[in-house]
Design an enzyme around this catalytic site. Structure first.
Site, PDB file in Angstrom:
ATOM      1  N   GLY A  57       0.832  -1.207   0.000  1.00  0.00           N
ATOM      2  CA  GLY A  57       0.000   0.000   0.000  1.00  0.00           C
ATOM      3  C   GLY A  57       0.864   1.253   0.000  1.00  0.00           C
ATOM      4  N   ASN A 101      -7.523   4.549   9.323  1.00  0.00           N
ATOM      5  CA  ASN A 101      -7.039   3.298   9.918  1.00  0.00           C
ATOM      6  C   ASN A 101      -7.097   3.285  11.441  1.00  0.00           C
ATOM      7  OD1 ASN A 101      -4.980   5.268   9.042  1.00  0.00           O
ATOM      8  ND2 ASN A 101      -3.601   4.033  10.270  1.00  0.00           N
ATOM      9  N   GLN A 120      -7.594   0.537   3.961  1.00  0.00           N
ATOM     10  CA  GLN A 120      -8.470   0.033   5.030  1.00  0.00           C
ATOM     11  C   GLN A 120      -9.900  -0.179   4.558  1.00  0.00           C
ATOM     12  OE1 GLN A 120      -7.505  -1.049   7.949  1.00  0.00           O
ATOM     13  NE2 GLN A 120      -5.428  -0.237   8.008  1.00  0.00           N
ATOM     14  N   SER A 137      -3.938  -2.818  -0.511  1.00  0.00           N
ATOM     15  CA  SER A 137      -2.859  -3.664  -0.015  1.00  0.00           C
ATOM     16  C   SER A 137      -3.426  -5.046   0.319  1.00  0.00           C
ATOM     17  CB  SER A 137      -2.277  -3.005   1.237  1.00  0.00           C
ATOM     18  OG  SER A 137      -1.301  -3.827   1.818  1.00  0.00           O
ATOM     19  N   ALA A 138      -2.670  -6.100  -0.023  1.00  0.00           N
ATOM     20  CA  ALA A 138      -3.199  -7.459   0.133  1.00  0.00           C
ATOM     21  C   ALA A 138      -3.282  -7.923   1.585  1.00  0.00           C
ATOM     22  CB  ALA A 138      -2.338  -8.436  -0.667  1.00  0.00           C
ATOM     23  N   HIS A 139      -2.319  -7.481   2.423  1.00  0.00           N
ATOM     24  CA  HIS A 139      -2.269  -8.085   3.761  1.00  0.00           C
ATOM     25  C   HIS A 139      -3.368  -7.595   4.699  1.00  0.00           C
ATOM     26  CE1 HIS A 139      -0.177  -4.962   6.360  1.00  0.00           C
ATOM     27  NE2 HIS A 139       0.104  -4.472   5.180  1.00  0.00           N
ATOM     28  N   THR A 144      10.414  -7.814 -11.984  1.00  0.00           N
ATOM     29  CA  THR A 144       9.748  -9.094 -12.228  1.00  0.00           C
ATOM     30  C   THR A 144       8.572  -9.259 -11.272  1.00  0.00           C
ATOM     31  OG1 THR A 144      11.807 -10.019 -12.999  1.00  0.00           O
ATOM     32  CG2 THR A 144      10.121 -11.600 -12.315  1.00  0.00           C
ATOM     33  N   CYS A 171       1.900   1.169  11.992  1.00  0.00           N
ATOM     34  CA  CYS A 171       2.948   1.937  11.315  1.00  0.00           C
ATOM     35  C   CYS A 171       3.293   3.166  12.128  1.00  0.00           C
ATOM     36  CB  CYS A 171       2.488   2.368   9.932  1.00  0.00           C
ATOM     37  SG  CYS A 171       1.930   0.977   8.981  1.00  0.00           S
TER      38      CYS A 171
HETATM   39  N1  PLP Z   1      -2.564   3.269   4.172  1.00  0.00           N
HETATM   40  C1  PLP Z   1      -3.284   2.913   5.224  1.00  0.00           C
HETATM   41  C2  PLP Z   1      -4.544   3.632   5.541  1.00  0.00           C
HETATM   42  C3  PLP Z   1      -2.855   1.860   6.053  1.00  0.00           C
HETATM   43  O1  PLP Z   1      -3.574   1.515   7.120  1.00  0.00           O
HETATM   44  C4  PLP Z   1      -1.654   1.190   5.719  1.00  0.00           C
HETATM   45  C5  PLP Z   1      -1.137   0.102   6.588  1.00  0.00           C
HETATM   46  O2  PLP Z   1      -1.310   0.101   7.772  1.00  0.00           O
HETATM   47  C6  PLP Z   1      -0.934   1.602   4.577  1.00  0.00           C
HETATM   48  C7  PLP Z   1      -1.428   2.645   3.828  1.00  0.00           C
HETATM   49  C8  PLP Z   1       0.335   0.935   4.180  1.00  0.00           C
HETATM   50  O3  PLP Z   1       0.103  -0.302   3.597  1.00  0.00           O
HETATM   51  P1  PLP Z   1       1.297  -1.379   3.515  1.00  0.00           P
HETATM   52  O4  PLP Z   1       1.485  -1.914   4.899  1.00  0.00           O
HETATM   53  O5  PLP Z   1       0.817  -2.419   2.554  1.00  0.00           O
HETATM   54  O6  PLP Z   1       2.484  -0.647   2.999  1.00  0.00           O
END
Ligand code: PLP
Length: 390
Positions: free
Chosen positions: A69, A149, A183, A201-203, A239, A329
């Protein structure tokens, strides 16, 4: 274990893990190779793209795979700013974005761009009057997240998209609209027609870590971030992460298929836990919307006044319950003031200090919510009792 930190990351679906393992073992070809193994890998990339696009309600040609992300957010902002630097210098965003946006904006300011950070109200909702007033002919891009988030507040993307559209029509300008939908993906369904760029974002959707995508509206040209072998139609060289793409695609399809059921389940769990907290614990403050159209079913943020969120977190951990004090984060960006999101909402020291974020997934159960409520009652009571002796 009771896992209520799904906004930080989610447990990968077993089906996704299995598919990724098979892909790693059997389909290890490079999608750019001309032989059968390469073509097989290319097929998997194509299928992953089709699935992610389907879940986002966009065309496969509009989906570009990235490593996360954060990369998608950076690519959108730097790519748009660099492609349009002759048109203007202004970027509009909000004070409550993820660091992937805020730090990128800070860097762009150093490169000579001007960034306006829009305020939010006490429930984390962006100030629409400020947004409309901020639009100028010098504006290149507006970036507003779909779901915050930390608080789960759902931003009014359609209203923002329409305001930008109207402004563009009146002034003959072409301000782009980017949304960080990391989110939101799988939990709310924004109207993509008004959005030019979106990061996912996949996770966060039970897919693999280290896999993301950027939606770029058909016909829109922004500068690539990576240069090299010309993968992803020369937009994102490198790749392809074939197992990651296959896993992301399957996760996207799975969250999309069960959308109504999953979100309803999360909503029920969230309101049940909130109700128990409200009736059994005094002096609390819900940060964000308690319910309704602007409350993401996956996130609940509550301040337990007179406690320290971090201590409550570790006390719950002893009972096998995993929560968070804010964004994972943000814990790399710890400032004395605490969460920049809660501060932007106007919370005082006590309210910021006592904040806990519960974030849900379809794997949570009602029984778990009862156990969490009981542990919380004990933990908050214990902390307050100890605190009062000091
Ligand atoms: N943006 C938001 C709102 C998020 O909550 C997060 C991850 O916590 C990200 C971006 C970043 O995504 P990634 O962990 O895949 O870099």
């Amino acid at each position: 274990m009771i896992y209520l930190d799904n906004s930080s990351t989610t447990r990968q679906y077993d089906e996704v893990t299995r598919l990724m393992c098979e892909t790693m073992a059997d389909s290890f070809g490079n999608p750019s190779s001309l032989h059968r193994l390469g073509m097989n890998a290319e097929k998997l990339v194509k299928e992953g793209r089709r699935r992610v696009a389907g879940a986002l309600s966009v065309k496969p040609e509009e989906v570009f795979f990235t490593s996360c992300g954060t990369e998608s957010d950076n690519t959108a902002l730097f790519g748009a700013a660099r492609a349009r630097k002759r048109t203007g210098k202004k970027i509009i965003t909000t004070r409550v974005e993820h660091p992937a946006i805020l730090e990128a904006c800070a860097r762009l300011e150093k490169e000579g761009f001007e960034v306006e950070y829009l305020p939010v109200d006490g429930r984390c909702m962006v100030d629409m009057d400020a947004l409309k007033a901020a639009l100028t002919e010098d504006t290149i891009i507006v970036s507003v997240m779909a779901v915050n988030n930390e608080t789960g507040t759902i931003m009014p993307l359609s209203e923002i998209g329409n305001a930008i559209k109207e402004y563009n029509k009146e002034h003959g300008s072409r301000i782009l609209f980017h949304s960080d939908m990391v989110q939101a993906f799988g939990k709310v369904r924004p109207d993509m027609r008004l959005i030019d760029l979106a990061s996912v974002s996949a996770h966060k959707i039970h897919g693999p870590k280290g896999m993301g995508a950027l939606y770029i509206k058909e016909g829109l040209n922004i500068e690539p971030f990576f240069y090299g072998g010309g993968q992803e139609k020369h937009f994102r060289s490198g790749t392809e992460n074939v197992p990651g793409i296959a896993g992301f695609g399957l996760a996207a399809e799975m969250v999309n298929r069960g959308f109504a059921e999953r979100t309803e389940r999360m909503r029920t769990l969230r309101s049940f836990l909130l109700e128990r907290i409200k009736t059994e614990i005094s002096d609390i403050k819900v940060n964000g919307f308690e319910d309704g159209d602007f409350a993401c079913p996956a996130v609940l943020n509550v301040s337990f006044l007179g406690t320290r969120g971090e201590v409550i977190l570790h006390t719950l951990e002893q009972d096998g319950i995993y929560v968070s004090t804010g964004s994972a984060c943000a814990s790399n960006h710890k400032s004395k003031a605490g969460s920049h999101v809660l501060r932007a909402m106007g919370l005082n020291d006590k309210e910021v200090e006592g904040a806990i974020r519960f974030s849900f997934s379809e794997f949570n159960t009602m029984e778990e919510m009862n156990m969490v409520a009981e542990s919380l009652v004990k933990a908050v009571g214990k902390f307050r009792k100890l605190g009062s002796f000091r």
